[in-house]
Design a protein around this motif. Structure first.
Motif, mmCIF file in Angstrom:
data_model
loop_
_atom_site.group_PDB
_atom_site.id
_atom_site.type_symbol
_atom_site.label_atom_id
_atom_site.label_comp_id
_atom_site.label_asym_id
_atom_site.label_seq_id
_atom_site.Cartn_x
_atom_site.Cartn_y
_atom_site.Cartn_z
ATOM 1 N N UNK A 135 44.305 -49.780 -49.396
ATOM 2 C CA UNK A 135 46.313 -50.394 -49.576
ATOM 3 C C UNK A 135 47.121 -50.954 -47.818
ATOM 4 N N UNK A 136 47.012 -49.075 -48.014
ATOM 5 C CA UNK A 136 47.557 -49.428 -46.320
ATOM 6 C C UNK A 136 46.845 -49.974 -44.912
ATOM 7 N N UNK A 137 45.635 -50.091 -45.171
ATOM 8 C CA UNK A 137 45.360 -50.605 -44.143
ATOM 9 C C UNK A 137 45.284 -51.726 -44.579
ATOM 10 N N UNK A 138 45.111 -52.739 -45.328
ATOM 11 C CA UNK A 138 45.289 -54.191 -45.712
ATOM 12 C C UNK A 138 46.414 -54.212 -45.263
ATOM 13 N N UNK A 168 46.313 -53.915 -56.011
ATOM 14 C CA UNK A 168 44.998 -53.698 -57.044
ATOM 15 C C UNK A 168 44.955 -52.053 -56.847
ATOM 16 N N UNK A 169 44.690 -52.088 -55.166
ATOM 17 C CA UNK A 169 44.610 -50.615 -54.219
ATOM 18 C C UNK A 169 45.213 -49.792 -54.769
ATOM 19 N N UNK A 170 46.508 -50.011 -54.686
ATOM 20 C CA UNK A 170 47.986 -49.200 -54.779
ATOM 21 C C UNK A 170 47.780 -48.415 -56.454
ATOM 22 N N UNK A 171 47.712 -49.673 -56.661
ATOM 23 C CA UNK A 171 48.339 -49.535 -58.613
ATOM 24 C C UNK A 171 46.793 -49.078 -59.316
ATOM 25 N N UNK A 172 45.904 -50.097 -59.499
ATOM 26 C CA UNK A 172 44.597 -49.504 -60.308
ATOM 27 C C UNK A 172 44.251 -48.748 -59.357
#
Lengths: 283, 359
Positions: A254-257, A243-247
Motif C-alpha cells: 500500500x505504501x509503495x503504491x 484495500x491493500x491497507x484495510x483488507x
C-alpha cells in the motif's frame, strides 16, 4: 518589505502542523514501502525488498489500474475544462445580475454530502436506473447499457463532482484578463474569435493550469466516488491502496503504491506547468 | 488617412444620457482633443469611434465611410489606452507585429515595419523584451508604436499620459506632438488635463455632462470661453459671486462685495446676479497704493510653487481673489498684511450665470 523572520512567523503554525501530522508520517511510510509482508504474519522484521515497487511496473493488474487512474484523471480534467470554460466565461463576463445566482448554482452541489451525490449517480446510471429505463421505454435501446461499475460511470460521476472546482478557478482567472487588452486586440484587427484565442485564452492560462491541477489531483486520489460507482471490482489507485491497507493489511505494498501515485502526480503537474508557461509566454 | 465626422452622435444608458447630440468634423491630419472632467462623456465618444461602445443615435464617418455599425476590427483605427493594454504574453516585437499580422503582412515586410514603428518611439533595441521588463513610459511608447504600425486612418488616445509622472508626461507630450505632425494622422485625444489639450491640439472640444460646450482652437478656448463652464474649467479661475453694476457698450462694470471690476464683455443686463470669473494669471499685482484704474487690496497669504508665486489678496471684507506673479519678479516676496494694487485685464473678466444655474 517583510523581513524573512516575519514571513516565517506567519507560516509557522501551518508549517508545524504540516510537518508533524503530514510530512513525518509520510516519511515514516517510506521505510515501510521497502518492507516485506508475509500473509498471515505481517511485517517481517529487518527484511528489505524492492519487490513492492517492481511489482507495480511488472504486474499486469497493477499496471492496468495505474493506466486507468491516469486515464480517468486526464479525461475528467479535460471534460471539466471543456464544460467549465464556457460557464466560467459567462459568469465572469455575462450580465452582472446573473453572477451571484450562477455561482450559487455552481457551488450548490458541493453542499450535498459526497456519498449522497454518488448514490444519486447510482440511481441514475444503474441497469434498472433512470437513464436506462427512459432510453428503453423510448425504444432507443433494447437492453440496458452498462453505465455503472466501469470507466463511463466513474468518468461521469467524478466530472460532476469536481466541475465546481474548475469553474471557480476559471472565473477568477477570466475576470483577471484586462478588458482593455482584449479591446486593443480588436482595434488592431482581431475578430472576436481571434481575440479569444490570441488574448483571452492565453491570459487565463494560470487559471486553466490551477483548475486542471486541482481537478486532476482530486480525481486520481478520489476514494469514495470510485468505490461507490466502481463497485468492489473496478479498482483505481485510491481504492486499491485502501484495500491493500484495510483488507489485505499489506502495508508495504500500500505504501509503495501511495508513493508511486504521489510521484506520478508531481511529475505530471511539473510537466504541465512547464508546457502551459511556454504556451502562454509566462516563462 | 481620413477625416473623422460625428453626425448627431449620442449615447444613453437607460434614462441617463451620457453623450448628447455631438456633431463635428475633424479634418484629415488634424489633432483634436476632447477635454472635460471625468464623467463628461469624452471617453464614451472615443469608445464609440473605436467601435467598443454602440452609439444610441447618430453616425460616425471616417473619410466618407459610415463606420457606425462596423465592428472594431474593421475600422482601421489605432487606439492607445491609459492602461497601455499591451499583450503581456508577447514580446515587444510581437505586440507591435500584432496588427500587421492581422493585415496579412509577413516576412521581411513585417520585420521592416515593426522596426520602423519601434524606431519612431525610440525603442528599436527593445524588441525581444517583454512588457513587464519595461518602465511605464517605455510601455506607453510600445503601445503607441503598436497603434501606429498598421498605418491607421485615425489615431485615438484615451488619457495616454495620465499614468506617467509629471516630467515624463511633459517629454511624452512633445514626442507625441512631433510624431503626429510628422505622420499627419488624424488624431482624437481624450484628456482631463487642460495643459495637455491646449498644447497638443489644433482644436479642443470642451465637454461637460455629455454636452459639447465649445469646439475651437486652443487660443479661442482660453481667451474667449463660450460658456461659464469653459471659463471656470480652463486656466486657474477665481470665481466670485457678484452682480452687473453698469452696462457700457459690449462691456461694463461688475460689482463684487462693493468692489468694482471692469469687464470687456457682459451679456447680462445691469442688476443681474452673476458669477464673476477672473483668471489668476490675468491679475497683475504690484506693491503700494492703488492708482485710479487699479484695485486696492491686502496680502492674506503667499504660496510659492516654483516658477510662480500665488497670493491670496483681500479686496474688501469677504472678497478675496488669487493673483500670481513670476517667482523671480520684483513682487515675488510680499508678506502678509502688505498693501497691494491689482490691475485686472477687462478682457479676462467674465460674467457667468451664478453657480447652479444652467450654463
Amino acid at each position: 518589505m517583510m523581513s524573512r523572520r516575519q514571513g516565517l512567523l506567519l507560516i509557522a503554525p501551518l508549517l508545524l502542523v504540516l510537518t508533524g501530522f503530514f510530512l513525518v508520517p509520510v516519511l515514516m511510510l517510506l521505510p515501510t514501502s521497502f518492507g516485506v509482508y508475509e500473509p498471515g504474519a505481517g511485517l517481517v522484521n529487518g527484511a528489505w525488498s524492492l519487490k513492492n515497487y517492481s511489482q507495480i511496473v511488472t504486474d499486469d493488474y497493477y499496471r492496468e489500474v495505474i493506466w486507468r487512474t491516469l486515464g480517468l484523471g486526464f479525461s475528467v480534467t479535460l471534460l471539466c475544462l471543456l464544460l467549465g470554460y464556457p460557464l466560467a466565461y459567462l459568469i465572469a463576463r455575462g450580465p452582472e445580475r446573473w453572477r451571484v445566482p450562477l455561482i450559487l448554482l455552481v457551488i450548490f452541489p458541493m453542499l450535498l454530502n459526497l456519498v449522497v451525490r454518488s448514490f444519486g449517480w447510482i440511481a441514475l446510471l444503474a441497469n434498472r436506473g433512470l437513464i436506462n429505463n427512459l432510453l428503453m421505454q423510448l425504444g432507443v435501446i433494447g437492453a440496458p447499457v452498462k453505465l455503472l461499475f466501469n470507466f463511463i460511470g466513474l468518468f461521469i460521476g467524478l466530472t460532476h463532482i469536481y466541475l465546481p472546482f474548475m469553474v471557480l478557478m476559471l472565473v477568477a482567472a477570466i475576470r483577471n484578463v484586462p478588458r482593455d487588452v482584449e479591446s486593443a486586440a480588436a482595434t488592431l484587427g482581431s475578430s472576436r474569435a481571434h481575440v479569444f484565442m490570441a488574448v483571452t485564452l492565453p491570459l487565463s492560462a494560470s487559471g486553466i493550469l490551477a483548475g486542471s491541477i486541482l481537478v486532476f489531483v482530486l480525481t486520481i486520489s478520489a476514494l469514495v466516488t470510485p468505490r461507490m460507482l466502481g463497485g468492489p471490482t473496478y479498482q483505481v489507485m485510491a481504492t486499491l491502496i485502501y484495500d491493500e491497507y484495510m483488507q489485505l493489511l499489506d502495508w508495504p505494498s500500500g505504501s509503495a503504491l501511495s508513493f508511486a501515485l504521489t510521484f506520478m502526480a508531481v511529475a505530471i503537474i511539473w510537466l504541465s506547468s512547464r508546457l502551459t508557461k511556454r504556451w502562454a509566454g509566462m516563462a | 488617412m481620413g477625416s473623422l465626422t460625428f453626425e448627431g452622435l449620442g449615447k444613453s444608458y437607460g434614462e441617463v444620457e451620457v453623450v448628447r447630440d455631438i456633431s463635428l468634423t475633424i479634418a484629415e491630419g488634424e489633432f483634436v482633443s476632447l477635454l472635460g472632467p471625468s464623467g463628461c462623456g469624452k471617453t464614451t465618444i472615443l469608445r464609440m469611434v473605436a467601435g467598443l461602445v454602440e452609439p444610441s443615435r447618430g453616425r460616425i464617418l471616417i473619410g466618407r465611410d459610415d463606420v457606425t455599425n462596423l465592428p472594431p476590427n474593421k475600422r482601421g483605427l489605432g487606439l492607445v489606452f491609459q492602461s497601455y493594454a499591451l499583450f503581456p504574453h508577447m514580446t515587444v516585437f510581437e505586440n507591435v507585429a500584432f496588427g500587421l499580422r492581422r493585415r496579412k503582412v509577413a516576412g521581411t515586410e513585417l520585420d521592416k515595419r515593426v522596426r520602423e514603428a519601434l524606431g519612431m518611439v525610440r525603442l528599436a533595441a527593445f524588441g525581444e523584451r517583454y512588457p513587464r521588463q519595461l518602465s511605464g513610459g517605455q510601455q506607453q511608447r510600445v503601445a503607441i508604436a503598436r497603434a501606429l504600425a498598421p498605418h491607421p486612418r485615425v489615431l485615438l488616445f484615451d488619457e495616454p499620459l495620465s499614468n506617467l509622472d509629471a516630467q515624463l508626461r511633459d517629454e511624452m507630450q512633445i514626442e507625441l506632438k512631433r510624431l503626429q505632425r510628422n505622420l499627419g494622422i488624424t488624431t482624437l485625444f481624450v484628456t482631463h488635463d487642460q495643459g495637455e489639450a491646449l498644447s497638443l491640439s489644433d482644436r479642443v472640444g470642451v465637454m461637460a455632462k455629455g454636452v459639447m460646450q465649445q469646439f475651437a482652437a486652443p487660443e479661442e478656448i482660453y481667451h474667449r470661453p463660450a460658456t461659464g463652464f469653459v471659463a471656470s474649467f480652463i486656466g486657474k479661475p477665481n470665481r466670485l459671486a457678484g452682480s452687473v453694476a453698469m452696462r457700457e457698450g459690449s462691456g461694463g462694470r461688475l460689482a463684487v462685495g462693493g468692489v468694482a471690476i471692469p469687464a470687456a464683455r457682459i451679456e447680462q443686463p445691469a442688476g443681474a446676479q452673476v458669477d464673476v470669473v477672473i483668471r489668476q494669471e490675468a491679475v497683475a499685482i504690484r506693491s503700494g497704493a492703488a492708482q485710479s484704474d487699479e484695485i486696492a487690496g491686502e496680502i492674506v497669504l503667499r504660496s510659492f510653487s516654483g516658477a510662480r508665486v500665488q497670493y491670496v489678496v483681500r479686496l474688501a471684507e469677504g472678497v478675496e481673489i488669487v493673483a500670481e506673479t513670476a517667482s523671480h519678479g520684483p513682487e515675488a516676496s510680499l508678506t502678509a498684511g502688505a498693501p497691494v494694487a491689482l490691475a485686472i485685464d477687462p478682457a479676462s473678466v467674465f460674467a457667468m450665470p451664478p453657480e447652479g444655474a444652467t450654463a
